[in-house]
Write a protein that holds these residues in place. Sequence first.
Motif, short mmCIF file in Angstrom:
data_model
loop_
_atom_site.label_atom_id
_atom_site.label_comp_id
_atom_site.label_asym_id
_atom_site.label_seq_id
_atom_site.Cartn_x
_atom_site.Cartn_y
_atom_site.Cartn_z
N ALA A 231 -80.36 -8.01 -1.64
CA ALA A 231 -79.33 -8.63 -0.81
C ALA A 231 -79.68 -8.39 0.65
CB ALA A 231 -77.95 -8.06 -1.13
N GLY A 232 -79.80 -9.46 1.41
CA GLY A 232 -80.11 -9.37 2.83
C GLY A 232 -79.07 -10.12 3.64
N THR A 233 -79.31 -10.18 4.95
CA THR A 233 -78.40 -10.86 5.86
C THR A 233 -79.18 -11.80 6.75
OG1 THR A 233 -76.93 -8.93 5.90
CG2 THR A 233 -76.63 -10.57 7.64
N SER A 234 -78.68 -13.01 6.89
CA SER A 234 -79.24 -14.00 7.81
C SER A 234 -78.25 -14.21 8.95
CB SER A 234 -79.50 -15.32 7.07
OG SER A 234 -80.05 -16.29 7.93
N ARG A 235 -78.73 -14.07 10.19
CA ARG A 235 -77.87 -14.22 11.36
C ARG A 235 -78.50 -15.18 12.36
NH1 ARG A 235 -77.86 -8.53 10.74
NH2 ARG A 235 -75.82 -7.71 10.10
N ILE A 236 -77.64 -15.85 13.12
CA ILE A 236 -78.06 -16.62 14.28
C ILE A 236 -77.31 -16.07 15.49
CG2 ILE A 236 -78.21 -18.89 15.37
CD1 ILE A 236 -78.18 -20.12 12.57
N TRP A 237 -78.07 -15.68 16.51
CA TRP A 237 -77.50 -15.16 17.74
C TRP A 237 -77.57 -16.23 18.84
CZ3 TRP A 237 -75.80 -9.98 18.38
CH2 TRP A 237 -76.05 -9.13 17.29
N ARG A 238 -76.51 -16.32 19.62
CA ARG A 238 -76.49 -17.21 20.78
C ARG A 238 -75.78 -16.51 21.94
NH1 ARG A 238 -74.27 -23.10 19.72
NH2 ARG A 238 -76.32 -23.21 18.69
N ASP A 239 -76.47 -16.43 23.06
CA ASP A 239 -75.90 -15.80 24.26
C ASP A 239 -75.39 -14.39 23.98
OD1 ASP A 239 -76.40 -18.16 25.69
OD2 ASP A 239 -74.46 -19.01 25.10
N GLU A 303 -82.29 -13.92 12.91
CA GLU A 303 -82.55 -12.56 12.43
C GLU A 303 -82.40 -12.54 10.92
OE1 GLU A 303 -79.99 -8.57 12.33
OE2 GLU A 303 -80.50 -9.18 14.39
N VAL A 304 -83.47 -12.20 10.22
CA VAL A 304 -83.46 -12.08 8.76
C VAL A 304 -83.72 -10.62 8.42
CG1 VAL A 304 -84.52 -12.84 6.61
CG2 VAL A 304 -84.37 -14.43 8.55
N SER A 305 -82.79 -9.99 7.73
CA SER A 305 -82.92 -8.55 7.47
C SER A 305 -82.64 -8.22 6.02
CB SER A 305 -81.99 -7.75 8.38
OG SER A 305 -80.63 -8.09 8.14
N MET A 306 -83.30 -7.20 5.54
CA MET A 306 -83.12 -6.67 4.19
C MET A 306 -83.67 -5.25 4.21
SD MET A 306 -84.44 -8.45 0.64
CE MET A 306 -83.34 -9.86 0.71
N SER A 307 -82.85 -4.28 3.85
CA SER A 307 -83.22 -2.88 4.05
C SER A 307 -84.51 -2.50 3.34
CB SER A 307 -82.08 -1.96 3.57
OG SER A 307 -81.79 -2.17 2.19
N GLU A 308 -84.78 -3.12 2.20
CA GLU A 308 -85.99 -2.78 1.44
C GLU A 308 -87.27 -3.21 2.13
OE1 GLU A 308 -82.62 -3.21 -1.50
OE2 GLU A 308 -83.34 -4.29 0.29
N PHE A 309 -87.16 -4.01 3.21
CA PHE A 309 -88.34 -4.53 3.90
C PHE A 309 -88.46 -4.00 5.33
CE2 PHE A 309 -88.00 -7.25 0.32
CZ PHE A 309 -89.29 -7.67 0.03
N GLY A 310 -87.69 -2.97 5.65
CA GLY A 310 -87.83 -2.33 6.95
C GLY A 310 -87.23 -3.13 8.08
N ALA A 311 -87.98 -3.28 9.16
CA ALA A 311 -87.47 -3.94 10.37
C ALA A 311 -87.14 -5.40 10.08
CB ALA A 311 -88.50 -3.85 11.49
N PRO A 312 -86.12 -5.96 10.75
CA PRO A 312 -85.78 -7.37 10.55
C PRO A 312 -86.84 -8.29 11.13
CG PRO A 312 -84.47 -6.45 12.33
CD PRO A 312 -85.21 -5.30 11.71
N LEU A 313 -86.85 -9.52 10.61
CA LEU A 313 -87.72 -10.57 11.13
C LEU A 313 -86.91 -11.39 12.12
CD1 LEU A 313 -90.34 -12.29 11.07
CD2 LEU A 313 -89.33 -13.54 9.15
N CYS A 314 -87.34 -11.42 13.38
CA CYS A 314 -86.61 -12.12 14.43
C CYS A 314 -87.51 -13.16 15.11
CB CYS A 314 -86.09 -11.14 15.48
SG CYS A 314 -84.95 -9.91 14.83
#
Length: 332
Positions: A231-239, A303-314
């Motif tokens: 289970a990971g998290t996908s986020r979009i950041w703006r400003d 930002e794509v993150s999943m604890s099992e894969f370490g640092a997030p992909l941004c």
Amino acid sequence: MRLIQFEDSTGQRRVGVVEGDSIQQVNGISSTRALALAAIANGRSLLQEVKAMGTALGPEGYTGLLESGRVLAPLDHEDPAHCLISGTGLTHLGSASTRDKMHQKNVDDQATLTDTARMFQWGIDGGRPAAGKVGAQPEWFYKGDGSIVVRPNQAFQSPDFAEDAGEEPELTGLYVIGEDGKPYRVGFALGNEFSDHVMERRNYLYLAHSKLRNCSYGPELRVGVLPRHLAGTSRIWRDGQVLWEKEFLSGEDNMCHSLENLEYHHFKYTQFLRPGDVHVHFFGTATLSVADNIKTQPGDRFEVSMSEFGAPLCNTIEVAAAAFSIGEIKSL
């Protein structure tokens, strides 16, 4: 074990093992591909090969490497033409409903929804064959070669003709073809399979066009067995604020195809078994911001993150200048 490829302070390529914010540089090796080929030649696992070569504590921390943009994709080829980027769709539970939702505005095109549902059902019924058996074929697409890969923390170049610049949070399988002509899985990485969903929404036959975009994967390569539930998290950041956020699931417990079946249906083609080549294969997702009517814009940050894969992909988004105009082809 989690590996990265990075550039040191002199611009030289290195391979490192991630240990918190420390990087253990692998001695005498400058690429993950070379490390994998050495392991194959020596009949060792990747972990055994790293231990045999030895490591030394790197002079720089992991955070600094990420912030300075010197972390590369975790597996690549020095000749981008020998790195094939591909993927499969409708592989995750829920992915058919996401695809249908994306096409809801095209309500008159019932064939689109029917074909989506039909292919998804094939996966449900036959995507997990018994050991040693061949299961149903998944949807498959070509994305590009190594020239489309964007390193972590760098910007996707969205073409000036693009109708959308949307994320796809996925897992990727990373492979090297050995001198024996057989594929070897080096490991797995987080991926963002950047696509044009508005173009695809017009008609599912435009999917091939919609995939011809940049992509990114990493920053870390996870070696070993993939957990069945992720289970990971996908986020979009703006400003500086989160515009959109949603959990995404992966791992075989959340898929209608087994990894073995997906891998077989890619590597069964002999043109994909050229010794020394690198393959990066996106396994699919059921989570897309476009299904929630999100419209990205230049400057947004994925930002794509999943604890099992370490640092997030941004990665961020930029609009690329036109490289070609109609009528420019010259006859020789």
